[in-house]
Design a protein around this motif. Structure first.
Motif, PDB file in Angstrom:
ATOM      1  N   ASN A   1      50.784 -21.371  25.629  1.00 37.15           N
ATOM      2  CA  ASN A   1      49.761 -21.097  24.629  1.00 37.15           C
ATOM      3  C   ASN A   1      49.518 -19.589  24.579  1.00 37.15           C
ATOM      4  O   ASN A   1      50.244 -18.825  25.230  1.00 37.15           O
TER       5      ASN A   1
ATOM      6  N   ASP B   1      43.537 -28.259  18.073  1.00 37.48           N
ATOM      7  CA  ASP B   1      43.536 -29.717  17.940  1.00 37.48           C
ATOM      8  C   ASP B   1      44.928 -30.265  18.216  1.00 37.48           C
ATOM      9  O   ASP B   1      45.933 -29.561  18.055  1.00 37.48           O
ATOM     10  N   LYS B   2      44.970 -31.529  18.591  1.00 34.77           N
ATOM     11  CA  LYS B   2      46.227 -32.131  19.028  1.00 34.77           C
ATOM     12  C   LYS B   2      46.526 -33.402  18.232  1.00 34.77           C
ATOM     13  O   LYS B   2      46.423 -34.515  18.756  1.00 34.77           O
TER      14      LYS B   2
ATOM     15  N   SER C   1      52.859 -33.789  22.117  1.00 31.63           N
ATOM     16  CA  SER C   1      53.229 -32.599  21.333  1.00 31.63           C
ATOM     17  C   SER C   1      54.291 -31.783  22.068  1.00 31.63           C
ATOM     18  O   SER C   1      55.157 -31.170  21.437  1.00 31.63           O
ATOM     19  N   THR C   2      54.240 -31.783  23.404  1.00 34.26           N
ATOM     20  CA  THR C   2      55.267 -31.100  24.194  1.00 34.26           C
ATOM     21  C   THR C   2      56.628 -31.724  23.924  1.00 34.26           C
ATOM     22  O   THR C   2      57.628 -31.009  23.720  1.00 34.26           O
TER      23      THR C   2
ATOM     24  N   ARG D   1      49.294 -26.101  16.951  1.00 32.94           N
ATOM     25  CA  ARG D   1      48.726 -27.451  16.998  1.00 32.94           C
ATOM     26  C   ARG D   1      49.332 -28.188  18.204  1.00 32.94           C
ATOM     27  O   ARG D   1      50.522 -28.058  18.517  1.00 32.94           O
ATOM     28  N   GLY D   2      48.513 -28.926  18.904  1.00 30.53           N
ATOM     29  CA  GLY D   2      49.006 -29.686  20.057  1.00 30.53           C
ATOM     30  C   GLY D   2      49.014 -28.915  21.356  1.00 30.53           C
ATOM     31  O   GLY D   2      49.332 -29.489  22.408  1.00 30.53           O
ATOM     32  N   TYR D   3      48.646 -27.629  21.300  1.00 33.72           N
ATOM     33  CA  TYR D   3      48.761 -26.760  22.476  1.00 33.72           C
ATOM     34  C   TYR D   3      47.464 -25.992  22.700  1.00 33.72           C
ATOM     35  O   TYR D   3      46.717 -25.715  21.755  1.00 33.72           O
TER      36      TYR D   3
ATOM     37  N   ALA E   1      48.730 -28.384  26.991  1.00 32.78           N
ATOM     38  CA  ALA E   1      49.252 -29.059  25.802  1.00 32.78           C
ATOM     39  C   ALA E   1      49.164 -30.567  25.994  1.00 32.78           C
ATOM     40  O   ALA E   1      49.029 -31.064  27.108  1.00 32.78           O
ATOM     41  N   ALA E   2      49.249 -31.299  24.892  1.00 35.12           N
ATOM     42  CA  ALA E   2      49.378 -32.753  24.983  1.00 35.12           C
ATOM     43  C   ALA E   2      50.822 -33.106  25.340  1.00 35.12           C
ATOM     44  O   ALA E   2      51.750 -32.399  24.942  1.00 35.12           O
TER      45      ALA E   2
ATOM     46  N   TYR F   1      54.955 -31.503  13.996  1.00 29.96           N
ATOM     47  CA  TYR F   1      55.578 -30.622  14.979  1.00 29.96           C
ATOM     48  C   TYR F   1      56.981 -30.163  14.607  1.00 29.96           C
ATOM     49  O   TYR F   1      57.736 -29.712  15.460  1.00 29.96           O
TER      50      TYR F   1
END
Length: 260
Positions: free
Chosen positions: A35, A65-66, A181-182, A59-61, A177-178, A71
């Protein structure tokens, strides 16, 4: 100063904006799976020298917001565009690391470099995608034992010795991160590439790349250099995938010289 920018309904992107009164602006795009905090050792120096340093979390990190979707490179570049438009940024330098480099390249092609006067690519994931077998291993490991995956990634990220506390700090950036999303961005790295975008970049471009990079090999930087007409490649002799930390003094000075 930190705040959020809404990039689409229900999705807010975190923005760190240091020295908003600075005369010249740099927008930093972090790498996978980190991030904006990866650029701490730029924020320690550049704002005090009069630069406005802006960094986002994808986003996701990080603090963003996630959502469960969005992505791919196009959507991530669209998020960057919304931030740039919302903040009304003009005549700024766009600096992207690793996957953030690929997102920056896609932004330049997709939006004709809107607002960008100079581009910096730092160990960018360019021009071709990661090997499918490697990507699939990262995806499987992310979905089954993400902390172990992150620790293994940290181990190959750096060429120089780093302390255990710094390694742990780096590891913690990835944990913010989620998991989904990763994995999703690694799928995009596997399935997409920015090869056809490179010829559309017209602004002066600085390519910084560690010669010991085990994540994105140095020959990728050489190929990117050939495909971007107005570009210069500066090898970092004592860096792996993290010249922004491993040779941070040289890195910061080079940015200052390039931006002017």
């Amino acid at each position: 100063m930190g705040y959020f920018v809404t990039v689409e309904h229900g999705v807010n992107i975190y923005v760190e904006d240091i020295n908003p009164e600075g005369k010249k602006t740099i927008l930093f795009i972090h790498g996978w799976p980190l991030n904006h905090n990866q650029f701490e050792y730029q924020f320690n120096v550049l704002p005090a020298m009069g630069y406005r340093c802006i960094a986002i979390d994808w986003r996701g990190y990080g603090n963003s917001d996630k959502p469960i979707s969005g992505y791919n490179f196009d959507r991530l570049a669209d998020d960057v565009h919304v931030v740039i438009s919302t903040l009304q940024l003009k005549d700024f330098t766009l600096a992207g690391h690793s996957t953030g480099g690929a997102i920056s390249i896609r932004y330049m092609a997709r939006y004709q470099g809107y607002g960008v006067s100079k581009l910096v690519l730092i160990d960018a994931a360019s021009p071709s995608s990661i090997q499918k077998e490697v990507a699939n291993t990262f995806i499987t490991d992310t979905l089954n034992d993400r902390p172990k995956m992150l620790q293994g990634l940290t181990d190959i990220f750096f060429f120089q010795y780093i302390t255990a506390p710094l390694s742990d700090w780096f590891f913690q950036l990835g944990l913010q991160a989620a998991g989904y999303s990763t994995a999703a961005v690694m799928m995009s790295l596997r399935d997409e590439n920015v090869y056809n975008d490179l010829g559309k970049i017209l602004v002066p471009t600085l390519i910084i790349h560690g010669i010991h990079d085990k994540v994105v090999p140095f020959n990728k930087a050489q190929e990117t250099n050939k495909l971007i007409k107005n570009s210069q490649l500066v090898p970092f002799q004592y860096s792996g995938h993290a010249p922004f930390y491993e040779e941070r003094d040289k890195f910061n000075q080079l940015l200052i010289q390039f931006i002017g």
